[in-house]
Design a protein around this motif. Structure first.
Motif, mmCIF file in Angstrom:
data_model
loop_
_atom_site.group_PDB
_atom_site.id
_atom_site.type_symbol
_atom_site.label_atom_id
_atom_site.label_comp_id
_atom_site.label_asym_id
_atom_site.label_seq_id
_atom_site.Cartn_x
_atom_site.Cartn_y
_atom_site.Cartn_z
ATOM 1 N N GLU A 81 13.980 7.430 0.500
ATOM 2 C CA GLU A 81 13.375 6.833 -0.595
ATOM 3 C C GLU A 81 13.774 7.597 -1.943
ATOM 4 O O GLU A 81 13.226 7.304 -3.237
ATOM 5 C CB GLU A 81 12.068 6.620 -0.620
ATOM 6 N N LEU A 82 14.340 8.846 -1.839
ATOM 7 C CA LEU A 82 14.462 9.900 -2.926
ATOM 8 C C LEU A 82 15.269 9.339 -4.266
ATOM 9 O O LEU A 82 14.927 9.649 -5.358
ATOM 10 C CB LEU A 82 15.110 11.052 -2.537
ATOM 11 N N SER A 83 16.105 8.340 -3.894
ATOM 12 C CA SER A 83 16.797 7.914 -5.300
ATOM 13 C C SER A 83 15.857 7.046 -5.959
ATOM 14 O O SER A 83 15.745 6.996 -7.134
ATOM 15 C CB SER A 83 18.141 7.351 -4.741
ATOM 16 N N GLY B 245 0.741 -1.148 -0.120
ATOM 17 C CA GLY B 245 0.062 -0.043 -0.135
ATOM 18 C C GLY B 245 0.737 1.369 -0.032
ATOM 19 O O GLY B 245 1.862 1.264 -0.252
ATOM 20 N N ILE B 246 0.503 2.419 0.429
ATOM 21 C CA ILE B 246 0.908 3.661 0.487
ATOM 22 C C ILE B 246 1.503 3.954 1.642
ATOM 23 O O ILE B 246 0.961 3.675 2.895
ATOM 24 C CB ILE B 246 0.001 4.722 -0.080
ATOM 25 N N ARG B 247 2.314 4.972 1.711
ATOM 26 C CA ARG B 247 2.935 5.646 2.929
ATOM 27 C C ARG B 247 3.363 7.082 2.461
ATOM 28 O O ARG B 247 3.603 7.243 1.277
ATOM 29 C CB ARG B 247 4.018 4.859 4.002
ATOM 30 N N ARG B 248 3.826 7.928 3.344
ATOM 31 C CA ARG B 248 4.378 9.154 3.005
ATOM 32 C C ARG B 248 5.825 8.637 2.298
ATOM 33 O O ARG B 248 6.661 7.950 2.979
ATOM 34 C CB ARG B 248 4.618 9.899 4.157
ATOM 35 N N CYS C 240 3.461 14.276 0.312
ATOM 36 C CA CYS C 240 3.691 13.112 -0.816
ATOM 37 C C CYS C 240 3.811 11.603 -0.581
ATOM 38 O O CYS C 240 4.270 11.541 0.720
ATOM 39 C CB CYS C 240 5.396 13.367 -1.391
ATOM 40 N N PHE C 241 3.007 10.907 -1.360
ATOM 41 C CA PHE C 241 3.117 9.405 -1.160
ATOM 42 C C PHE C 241 3.795 8.625 -1.987
ATOM 43 O O PHE C 241 3.816 9.010 -3.238
ATOM 44 C CB PHE C 241 1.614 9.072 -1.405
ATOM 45 N N ALA C 242 4.296 7.324 -1.479
ATOM 46 C CA ALA C 242 4.783 6.450 -2.268
ATOM 47 C C ALA C 242 3.863 5.269 -2.264
ATOM 48 O O ALA C 242 3.416 4.868 -1.092
ATOM 49 C CB ALA C 242 6.156 6.003 -1.528
ATOM 50 N N LEU C 243 3.963 4.505 -3.289
ATOM 51 C CA LEU C 243 3.146 3.235 -3.505
ATOM 52 C C LEU C 243 4.041 2.171 -3.795
ATOM 53 O O LEU C 243 4.897 2.193 -4.544
ATOM 54 C CB LEU C 243 2.098 3.242 -4.566
ATOM 55 N N LEU D 217 4.158 7.423 -7.450
ATOM 56 C CA LEU D 217 4.303 8.505 -6.618
ATOM 57 C C LEU D 217 2.997 9.389 -6.974
ATOM 58 O O LEU D 217 2.472 9.530 -7.877
ATOM 59 C CB LEU D 217 5.515 9.123 -6.996
ATOM 60 N N CYS D 218 2.622 9.880 -5.712
ATOM 61 C CA CYS D 218 1.645 11.095 -6.048
ATOM 62 C C CYS D 218 2.229 12.011 -4.949
ATOM 63 O O CYS D 218 2.374 11.983 -3.740
ATOM 64 C CB CYS D 218 0.328 10.415 -5.201
#
Length: 152
Positions: free
Chosen positions: A16-18, A8-11, A57-60, A69-70
């Motif tokens: 995690e930027l790279s 699922g998603i998290r902030r 910003c969210f990561a899936l 990415l959202c």
């Protein structure tokens, strides 16, 4: 064909930027966008998206793989708080499987917990993204237009 998201998603976190940048470039260097990001400009852009108290910003993830990415900002408007999605993307291999719809639903649920009453975004009209956003419930505002002016 809908697929089941395992994690699922998290902030999105700085650590995690790279991975996030690699996914972003993978998606947006292809048609219809054909973006050509330098490392320096991409660092600055992600800084813009992630800096500040209104950034959200969210990561899936599917298992441990970053697949979406959202990225956007919260804006406090006279009618309530809005979440303006500046960037939304799904890894190429996961597109067309219902993952984008699931991701937007999950992100919508998360921002609703913060009192957000509306999601906003813009995209190019001549893309499959334009049709996708309408299929998942976004409407084109009859009076709004996105305007720009090049300088120099």
């Amino acid at each position: 064909m809908e697929v089941q998201i395992v994690v699922g998603i998290r902030r999105l976190e700085v650590a995690e930027l790279s991975k996030a940048k690699a996914l972003f470039v993978e998606v947006f260097q292809e048609a219809p966008w054909h973006d050509r990001w330098t490392d320096e400009q991409l660092d600055l852009y992600f800084g813009d998206l992630m800096d500040g108290t209104s950034s959200l910003c969210f990561a899936l993830y599917a298992d441990t793989m970053l697949i979406g990415l959202c990225m956007g900002r919260l804006y406090h408007w006279y009618s309530g708080t809005e979440y303006d999605i500046r960037e939304f993307c799904i890894a190429k291999l996961w597109q067309g499987k219902g993952v984008g719809r699931q991701f937007l639903d999950l992100a919508g649920s998360e921002v609703a917990k913060l009192g957000v009453h509306m999601l906003t975004l813009s995209t190019l009209a001549e893309t499959s993204a334009y049709e996708f956003y309408q299929q998942v419930g976004f409407s084109v505002h009859k009076d709004a237009r996105f305007l720009y002016k090049r300088l120099g």
